[in-house]
Enzyme design. Sequence first.
Site: not given
Length: 396
Positions: A55, A146, A204
């Site tokens: 990616n 991430s 996250d």
Amino acid sequence: MLSEVLLVSAPGKVILHGEHAVVHGKVALAVALNLRTFLRLQPHSSGKVCLNLPNIGVKRAWDVARLQLQDTSFLEQGDATAPTAEQVERLKEVAGFPEDGANPEHLAVLAFLYLYLSICGKQRALPSLDIMVWSQLPTGAGLGSSAAYCVCVAAALLTACEEIPNPQKDGVSASRWTVEDLELINKWAFQGERVIHGNPSGVDNAVSTWGGVIRFQQGKISSLKRPPALKILLTNTKVPRSTKALVASVRSRLLKFPEIVTPLLASINAISLECERMLGEMAASPALEHYLVLEELIDMNQHHLNALGVGHALLDQLCQVTMAHGLHSKLTGAGGGGCGITLLRPDLEQPEVEATKQALTDCGFDCWETSIGAPGISVHSAASLDAPVRQALVGL
């Protein structure tokens, strides 16, 4: 040491409610987004460890014997403590990066090396591995790409080195680790996030590890009883923004108009709490009335975020386009551009959803039909993965 191929995936995240207010001690609700990052780990005996991140166009390989000779005592193997600035600089030397190597591609490699050397460093010899990571998540859009990467890497390496057992069972398409093992995965993923972001909140990686809905307030993270997966449209306006600058602008507005902004932040907090209560009710038996309340909360929060000054003309356009189709949207994350979410009620006909997606695409936006409240880090059988995912992970 694990001998077979390992396939894992972890979800991205969106903030459902509480953006910006969370900075001022209020409740935020973050939910797992069923756009996922997939990792394939292949043990072998070539004497190399290879990392392939298609990616972002990264392909790196290191000689295991050479890495073994490096002085990695600075990593304090086996202890998931925060990487210091000095450790990160030493990692750059190990990686062979220039001193100023702080672009996203370099940081992804450094996070991998940090986790590989720390987790696998306790082995008699560093393992030879091929690791391929492919993601459905756009990078830099505030969707936790991430963190999903770090959670996948941590889970795969801990499993490969038999620090935690492989939960995969024959004939089961996707399996999950125990709570204790998930805590260890989350702890290591947070260290990887620290290599990339310096001082992340930990939200996250928690969402990516646990899945479902996470409540966050003043550093305290807790998992909510999982509601049914809610269908949404996720729309990326593709307008770049600086979270730091937007947070600073809200702070300055609070200082300038304390009697106006303080009640706004309190109201956003109340929206988060009402949404939490509603999701709790939906966990038992979701009804259409619940969805109508969620839509009202979305509208109110979007107006509050505009009043805080973190809206954008294209986010307004997104809301107007979906409203024309009877749907309700709000920004998610920092605002000032970035992404928006649109709730899809279960009574919606698919042609209406398709028409909305087309209208958003016609505005120049990227649009995905997906769900929130997805499962966290999971291990998969190859047969259970969709063909495009299998293809991306090198013709499985």
